[in-house]
Each structure stands twice: as structure tokens, then as C-alpha cells.
Design a protein around this motif. Structure first.
Motif: not given
Length: 227
Positions: A96, A89, A91, A39, A16-17, A37
Motif C-alpha cells: 500500500k 489473493h 489484497r 479497484d 481484489e480477488w 492493484f
């Protein structure tokens, strides 16, 4: 062949970052065009690719759309475009709803998936986690490997060539002479057209172990048969 047979397994991911500049550096250093990407538990959330970095304010490539195109674009879509071009970033810029495949997905299905959705890579997922990636280059490598010629005994090569000739209804094996020396096949005989000759060459080229064909086949059209 299946996804597990060709996929890249040492997959690097972003979080995320992870910053946009870090992602760009990662793509350059690893010579890759996209990264998953995930989590904090390693579950796939999206994908960041070169395409997500194209329209960026740093590059001056986030040019405003024409007034008429803006009329056709919703406010939500324009807001998403702004975040993608100005966000700092992963995110902010990730894509998606990523297409995925399993380890046992046949390469033929993956090839169709890449073509139909115009994408360059697809994550391989097991229990929600990325275990590999199959890219166009992986498919190309698989194709090249599957077409590597394997050495075969002379009698086996000649037998396979004659078997191929038996399946061509426009070629009479009794009118053809096949000589095999090592991995070289010499063809002698007569056919009635260049199309038949080309088909003959393709059939022989596809025989395992054949590296070279020496063509001595003559073309004698039917109307010259009595000459």
C-alpha cells in the motif's frame, strides 16, 4: 524528457480477488516484475511486485524469525507478515501507500525517486487512475536513445570540436590540429599531461556526429619544454 515520453501504457492490472498464483503467472507471461492493484473503478490502491511473492509458505521461504527479532517486532507487524506469506489473493499481499508520478514528471525526478526509495518502477497516475508505468528499463532506454549519435556535416563537426577546444583553458587551439574525415576526428598536437589528454578526448567524444577519434597527441611535460 517526461514520464509520458517513456512510460509503458498497455498496463495490466490485478484486482481484489486475483489469486496469488494468477499474479505469479501474469508476471512470468508478461515478463514484468510488478502490477498495479486497482479497484472496480480503476483507481490505484496498491502494487504487487516480485518482492511481495518472495516470502511464501508454498516456497518454504516464510521461515520464522529469531526470538530476539520477534521481541522487536509488534504483534500487528507479525500479523501482517503472516497474511502476506499465507494470503491467497492480491489484497492480502499488495504493497500500500505506493509512490506515484504524473504524466508531466521529468525523468530526472523519477530517477531520484526510484533511487531514494529503492524501487524498480512507479505508476503514472491521472485523476487517480493508472495511465502508465515507468520502470528502470524505461529510463535506461531513454538514456540510450538520448545518446544516439546523429550524422552531421564535416565542417559542422570540426566547428563544434574547435568550439569545445576553445572552452578548455588548458588546451591552446592554435597548438592543435584537427582533421575530420566523415565521422572520424584526428587530433594532432602536444599537451603536458595524460589528464589533459583524457579531458580533451572526453570533450571531443561528446561532440554530435563523432564516431571515432584517432589520437596523435603527444605528451610533453613542462619541465621538458626546453629540451
Amino acid at each position: 524528457m517526461l514520464a509520458r515520453d517513456v512510460m509503458t501504457t498497455n498496463v495490466v492490472s490485478v484486482f481484489e480477488w486475483t489469486t496469488v498464483s494468477e499474479i505469479a503467472q501474469l508476471l512470468l507471461e508478461r515478463h514484468i516484475s510488478g502490477v498495479p492493484f486497482v479497484d472496480e473503478n480503476g483507481n490505484l490502491i496498491g502494487l504487487v511486485s516480485e518482492g511481495d511473492l518472495i516470502r511464501r509458505t508454498e516456497l518454504g521461504s516464510d521461515q520464522p524469525k529469531s526470538w530476539w527479532l520477534n521481541l522487536l517486532t509488534s504483534e500487528s507487524a507479525r500479523a501482517r507478515d503472516y497474511v502476506k506469506s499465507h494470503g491467497s489473493h492480491a489484497r492480502d499481499i499488495m504493497t500500500k501507500n505506493v509512490m506515484t508520478v504524473g504524466e508531466d514528471t521529468p525523468l530526472s525526478e523519477i530517477a531520484i525517486l526510484l533511487e531514494e526509495h529503492r524501487i524498480k518502477r512507479v505508476p503514472v497516475v491521472k485523476d487517480g487512475k493508472v495511465v502508465g508505468i515507468v520502470s528502470r528499463s524505461n529510463l535506461l532506454q531513454a538514456f540510450a536513445y538520448s545518446n544516439v549519435r546523429k550524422a552531421a556535416p564535416i565542417e559542422e563537426i570540426r566547428g563544434q570540436v574547435m568550439s569545445e577546444l576553445d572552452q578548455l583553458d588548458f588546451v591552446h587551439p592554435t597548438q592543435m590540429n584537427v582533421i575530420v574525415t566523415g565521422d572520424v576526428v584526428e587530433l594532432w598536437g602536444c599537451l603536458s599531461s595524460d589528464d589533459q589528454k583524457q579531458a580533451l578526448m572526453v570533450a571531443v567524444e561528446n561532440v554530435d556526429g563523432v564516431a571515432e577519434i584517432k589520437d596523435h597527441v603527444s605528451i610533453v611535460p613542462h619541465y621538458m619544454g626546453g629540451v
